[in-house]
Design a protein around this motif. Structure first.
Motif, short mmCIF file in Angstrom:
data_model
loop_
_atom_site.label_atom_id
_atom_site.label_comp_id
_atom_site.label_asym_id
_atom_site.label_seq_id
_atom_site.Cartn_x
_atom_site.Cartn_y
_atom_site.Cartn_z
N UNK A 88 0.87 -1.17 0.00
CA UNK A 88 0.00 0.00 0.00
C UNK A 88 0.91 1.22 0.00
N UNK A 89 1.00 1.87 -1.15
CA UNK A 89 1.88 3.03 -1.31
C UNK A 89 1.24 4.23 -0.62
N UNK A 90 2.03 4.91 0.19
CA UNK A 90 1.52 6.05 0.94
C UNK A 90 2.37 7.27 0.66
N UNK A 91 1.75 8.41 0.73
CA UNK A 91 2.49 9.65 0.56
C UNK A 91 1.56 10.84 0.65
N UNK A 92 2.13 12.01 0.53
CA UNK A 92 1.36 13.24 0.58
C UNK A 92 1.65 14.10 -0.64
N UNK A 93 0.70 14.96 -0.93
CA UNK A 93 0.79 15.86 -2.08
C UNK A 93 1.27 17.22 -1.59
N UNK A 94 2.10 17.88 -2.38
CA UNK A 94 2.66 19.16 -1.94
C UNK A 94 1.63 20.27 -1.91
N UNK A 95 0.48 20.07 -2.56
CA UNK A 95 -0.67 20.99 -2.44
C UNK A 95 -0.26 22.44 -2.64
N UNK A 96 0.09 22.76 -3.89
CA UNK A 96 0.67 24.06 -4.20
C UNK A 96 -0.01 25.25 -3.58
N UNK A 133 5.66 20.92 10.42
CA UNK A 133 4.22 20.85 10.62
C UNK A 133 3.47 20.06 9.56
N UNK A 134 4.18 19.52 8.59
CA UNK A 134 3.50 18.90 7.46
C UNK A 134 3.12 17.45 7.64
N UNK A 135 3.30 16.89 8.84
CA UNK A 135 3.01 15.48 9.02
C UNK A 135 1.76 15.18 9.81
N UNK A 136 0.92 16.19 10.00
CA UNK A 136 -0.27 15.98 10.85
C UNK A 136 -1.15 14.87 10.31
N UNK A 137 -1.43 14.88 9.02
CA UNK A 137 -2.38 13.91 8.48
C UNK A 137 -1.80 12.50 8.46
N UNK A 138 -0.50 12.37 8.31
CA UNK A 138 0.07 11.02 8.33
C UNK A 138 -0.01 10.42 9.73
N UNK A 139 0.14 11.26 10.74
CA UNK A 139 -0.05 10.76 12.12
C UNK A 139 -1.50 10.35 12.35
N UNK A 140 -2.41 11.09 11.76
CA UNK A 140 -3.83 10.79 11.93
C UNK A 140 -4.23 9.52 11.18
N UNK A 149 2.81 1.23 3.83
CA UNK A 149 4.25 0.98 3.88
C UNK A 149 4.97 2.31 4.13
N UNK A 150 5.03 2.69 5.39
CA UNK A 150 5.61 3.98 5.75
C UNK A 150 7.10 4.03 5.47
N UNK A 151 7.75 2.88 5.33
CA UNK A 151 9.19 2.89 5.05
C UNK A 151 9.48 3.48 3.67
N UNK A 152 8.45 3.53 2.81
CA UNK A 152 8.61 4.09 1.47
C UNK A 152 7.68 5.29 1.27
N UNK A 153 7.46 6.03 2.34
CA UNK A 153 6.56 7.18 2.23
C UNK A 153 7.04 8.14 1.15
N UNK A 154 6.09 8.60 0.32
CA UNK A 154 6.41 9.44 -0.81
C UNK A 154 5.94 10.88 -0.57
#
Length: 967
Positions: A88-96, A133-140, A149-154
């Motif tokens: 399960x690939x996980x990551x966040x978008x830079x949200x311009x 401050x950009x990791x709030x949603x990943x903690x949630x 697979x947090x070891x390959x967080x994108x």
């Protein structure tokens, strides 16, 4: 079995008396992640891959995220339990836009503006914010239990991802699939950038509808002698950039003036009357003023009328203030805000005698007809969006859309539910060019460099608001490659090409104060022996980079083992609202660059709505915080609610009572496990079903077999509601309410072994939905025997009972269940105490009970005595007197009532209640059969009447049955 019954028994100290999810959740999630269990080493296993829709790095978990990610986690845990190499690939978008806004707001609070610093300095602030401050949603997401697979967080701005984005842009440009064009965009004057349709929200605004006379020029008149054409608009200010008036080609009123001219009163500009089907003869006067530079429909009309985009007038600057378009806009309007200009235009047209007043129903005159107008607002800028004519970068979406459409048609991409296919094709077949440039600093900067035109080289450089006009553009992955392209274009040595900060820097002058100003460097400016190139200041639309998510996250453009094994992905779970913004674009990019579909199956779920079905929004105050629900009821309960309520093609209505109910379900399972432990029932030592001789043990094994089969079918069909309800009813009904009740007090070795095995199967089957409580109980069960599990539940094996359903055992136990249920219902109807022991007679036409029934009773009499509360079962004719009858299949039990109730009084009570229910049901039936009521009454009143009718009809049926039992 009731919760009270379970709690009465003691349990080993290893399992707390009260189920408290908070501590369990924190403990197990940390354990799973620290031990790499979200993606265990399975190099030879069949791959299974999903990618999460990357949430904005600025985001917090909302209820839509909770639904989307719960469904994905259910699937990935299920496939992991089935032994697959589940990624399960996980990551966040830079949200311009969102991220730039957050950082600018933080800087503004310190008295600092973005424009006070260089681009690089501002980006340093953005990266600092992201790290802090950009990791709030990943903690949630972790709190929700997502086994990613947090070891390959994108992150879409990671160096490897940026390299992929740049390569895609350059390759598409070289193929002619990306180009610059002058078109209308959704322009946010607050943010000063183009935005996507998804970032536009429509609100109802109280406005006006103004009617004006546009005089025909050169003495031309309509056939009836009228010397003007009436037009109407909700945006009078745009008439400063009008370029035509459109009428329908078949409209007899205007046929004689098509091709003639109108003189616009304020600007004096001459406008042609053009024929176009966009003008509806049935609406208003049938004539429409055309402002192609400020209205999407008008833009198309203008093109059909032969007006090139480069010739269309733009009367507003980036801040939506009036600027000069063609020298004809009066000076007094220049620099005015668009809404101030609106008032000025109306006042001037009125003063000139060209305003047609609106006459209300009382005869009063007003400048405009009041209207409620659907108005587009920027969801972040918060101001009215302006259709704005500007040069932007576009993707040829029409060409890229063809392979995905073919893939859906031939089944290489399966859309679930299938009903969404029609919407998919409708949009794809009418797709418009995709604007991918944004006027921001945060994001993937467009890999394009501009240079002076050949005629300007050595003479002058020009610059205006469209970033260089016709300056040649060099698109490349790096500046050195762009310099090489420039050297070939200009015929100079690449070493003489240098990178300027901007076109202003290239010219060696300071930039103008406003974006609206045009700037020309004087003649004779010497460039010397060096050639400047300046990079496009814009960045790419966030959706452009996220469109590469299925393959760029796996290492592309490098040829990695991960990419070879996990592309195409198996499944994408997505909200239907981003079908076109993200899903379709992933399909385009995947098939263009990987020559294969990005995923084999696309599952589209609905929205989570408020309990009354309304869309959730902060302005309505009906938003539900999923973290608050987790705090109150636990993540398992919220997850189970999401899965159980997700029915294909339907929105989910939020119902906190249901979440509470699933918390109670978790508690029931917890207490059942404690009960088992108290009776020496521990973990099973076998994946296959153990041997069983008693009917009840054989039956429960068969029930497991059927539950597994139903679960597998539901998961294959992506019927999350069916899967959740299957395991729910198996746990609550078959295992807790019946199996434990039937074996209670008779825990021989066979029963202990079977019960332990069944509980293990429950924990495995329930794990995808409720991972925390099941992992806790999985290990607690092993503690009963003083042993440890050799592996965690998250990586256990999906049930493989290697058994079948024993029809005879199933029939026997279902007969016992039916007997007990019927007796309990009869007692309730007649007001008998639930625990009252009764004596029964079983009769048949021959006067002797069937041998099969006699055998069931004799084999199971201890359970019948304890559960059905029959102290004696006699075979033969029942004694005379008042009695009730209970039917169980073909068998009839007669239970004397003498001494138990006052039969006459009970009959009278039932008859009175029956008459009342029948009367009410008949009255409601008459009301519902009246078309006037059904069609005219409020929908909620009709629904209540239907619900009340159903209640009274059912009550009448129940009371009639109770009377019948009394004989």
């Amino acid at each position: 079995m009731s919760d009270t019954d379970i709690k009465q028994d003691a349990a080993p100290a290893s399992l707390a008396k009260t189920f408290d999810p908070a501590g369990i959740e924190a403990k197990w999630y940390a354990h799973w992640e620290e031990n790499g269990l979200f993606r265990p080493e399975r190099p030879d296993a069949q791959p299974f891959t999903i990618v999460n829709p990357p949430p904005n790095v600025t985001g917090v978990l909302h209820i839509g995220h909770a639904l989307d990610n719960t469904l994905q986690d259910v699937v990935i845990r299920y496939e992991r339990l089935r032994g697959k190499d589940a990624l399960w690939v996980v990551g966040t978008d830079h949200a311009g836009i969102a991220t730039q806004m957050v950082v600018e707001r933080n800087l503004n609070s310190q008295g600092v503006k973005r424009t006070d610093m260089s681009r690089e300095q501002f980006l340093d602030h953005v990266w600092e914010w992201k790290h802090q401050s950009g990791g709030a949603i990943t903690r949630q997401l972790r709190r929700l239990g997502c086994s990613m697979d947090w070891s390959r967080e994108q992150f879409t701005m990671d160096p490897h991802f940026t390299r992929a984005v740049v390569k895609v842009f350059v390759d598409l440009y070289n193929k002619g699939l990306i180009y610059r064009d002058k078109r209308l965009v959704n322009w946010d004057p607050a943010l000063k950038t183009a935005i996507s349709d998804l970032e536009v929200e429509t609100r109802e605004v109280q406005g006006g509808f103004w009617h004006f006379r546009y005089p025909l020029a050169d003495g031309v008149t309509l056939d009836d002698g009228q010397d003007y054409i009436e037009v109407a608009t909700t945006r009078p200010e745009t008439m400063l950039a009008d370029m035509a008036v459109a009428v329908h080609p078949d409209d007899e009123r205007y046929r004689s003036v098509i091709g003639k001219e109108i003189e616009q009163p304020i600007t004096g500009r001459r406008l042609k009357v053009v024929a176009d089907e966009h003008a509806d003869p049935e609406l208003g006067s049938g004539a429409v003023k055309i402002t192609p530079g400020h209205d999407f429909n008008d833009f198309d009309v203008g093109k059909r009328a032969g007006i090139a985009a480069s010739e269309m007038l733009n009367m507003l600057d980036a801040e939506a203030r009036v600027m000069q378009a063609d020298g004809r806009i009066p000076e007094k309007y220049i620099g005015k805000d668009r809404f101030e200009a609106r008032q000025m235009v109306v006042a001037e047209m009125k003063a000139l005698g060209f305003l047609i007043p609106h006459v209300d129903k009382d005869g009063g005159e007003h400048d405009a007809e009041p209207r409620t107008i659907q108005t587009p607002f920027g969801d972040r800028g918060g101001v009215v969006i302006e259709p704005w004519l500007t040069d932007q970068w576009y993707v040829d979406a029409e060409t890229l859309a063809q392979p995905p459409m073919q893939a859906v048609r031939n089944g290489r991409i399966e859309i679930v539910p299938k009903t969404w296919e029609k919407t998919f094709f409708n949009w794809m077949e009418n797709i418009q060019p995709w604007c991918v440039s944004r006027q921001l600093w945060w994001g993937h900067r467009i890999p394009a460099w501009y240079g002076p035109t050949k005629t300007e080289l050595g003479l002058q450089l020009t610059h205006n608001q469209d970033k260089g006009g016709q300056s040649p553009v060099f698109v490349a992955e790096t500046f050195s490659e762009a310099a090489q392209l420039a050297s070939e274009y200009y015929g100079v040595d690449a070493s003489t090409v240098w990178e300027a900060e901007s076109s202003w820097d290239a010219a060696g002058v300071a930039p103008p104060d406003t974006l609206a100003e045009k700037y020309i460097i004087g003649e004779g400016l010497s460039l010397g022996s060096r050639l400047p190139l300046w990079r496009d200041p814009d960045v790419l639309d966030t959706w452009f980079s996220s469109a590469l998510w299925p393959f760029a996250t796996l290492g592309w453009p490098d040829d990695t083992e991960l990419l070879a094994k996990h592309y195409p992905n198996d499944l994408l779970v997505s909200g239907f609202d981003i079908l076109f913004f993200w899903d379709a674009r992933m399909a385009m990019m995947g098939m263009e660059f990987m020559e294969e579909v990005p995923w084999k199956k696309l599952y589209l779920h609905g929205l989570v709505r408020a309990a009354d079905g309304a869309k959730m929004s902060k302005s309505k105050g009906n938003v539900v915080d999923p973290l608050g629900l987790i705090d109150t009821y636990g993540a398992d309960a919220l997850r189970f609610f999401m899965a159980a309520m997700e029915s294909q093609g339907r929105d989910v209505k939020m119902d906190e009572k249901r979440v509470e109910g699933y918390r109670n379900f978790a508690t029931k399972l917890w207490n059942a496990a404690r009960f088992c432990q108290a009776n020496g029932i521990g973990a099973s030592q076998s994946i296959a079903a153990p041997a069983a001789t008693s009917a009840v043990n054989t039956w429960i094994i068969g029930e497991v077999v059927e539950a597994v089969a139903e679960l597998d079918k539901a998961m294959a069909d992506l019927r999350f509601d069916a899967a959740a309800n299957t395991i729910y009813h198996f746990v609550w009904d078959q295992f807790c309410d019946w199996y434990i009740e039937l074996v209670k007090g008779n825990f021989d070795e066979e029963t202990k072994t079977v019960a332990g095995w069944v509980l293990d199967q429950i924990l495995v089957m329930l794990h995808p939905f409720m991972p925390f409580i099941t992992e806790e109980l999985w290990h607690a069960q092993a503690d009963v025997a003083g042993t440890k599990r050799p592996y965690d539940l998250i990586v256990a094996q999906w049930p493989a009972p290697e058994a079948s359903v024993d029809a005879a055992a199933k029939a026997e136990v279902e007969w016992l269940i039916s007997l007990t249920s019927s007796l309990r219902a009869a007692k309730n109807e007649l007001g008998l105490a639930p625990g009252a022991k009764l004596e029964a007679w079983l009769t048949s036409t021959a006067g002797v009970a069937p041998s099969s029934t006699r055998g069931i009773i004799e084999r199971n009499f201890p359970a019948i005595d304890r559960v059905a509360r029959l102290s004696t079962v006699n075979f033969g004719a029942a004694p005379a007197g008042a009695a009730m009858q209970v039917n169980v299949g073909a068998d009839t039990f007669v239970i004397p009532l003498e001494g138990l109730i006052d039969v006459a009084a009970e009959k009278a009570r039932l008859e009175k209640a029956l008459a009342a229910s029948q009367k009410e049901a008949k009255s409601l039936e008459g009301r519902l059969s009246n078309p006037s009521f059904v069609e005219r009454a409020k929908p909620e009143a009709v629904e209540k009447a239907r619900a009340d009718h159903a209640h009274h009809a059912a009550e009448a049926e129940r009371l009639a049955a109770a009377l019948a039992r009394l004989g």
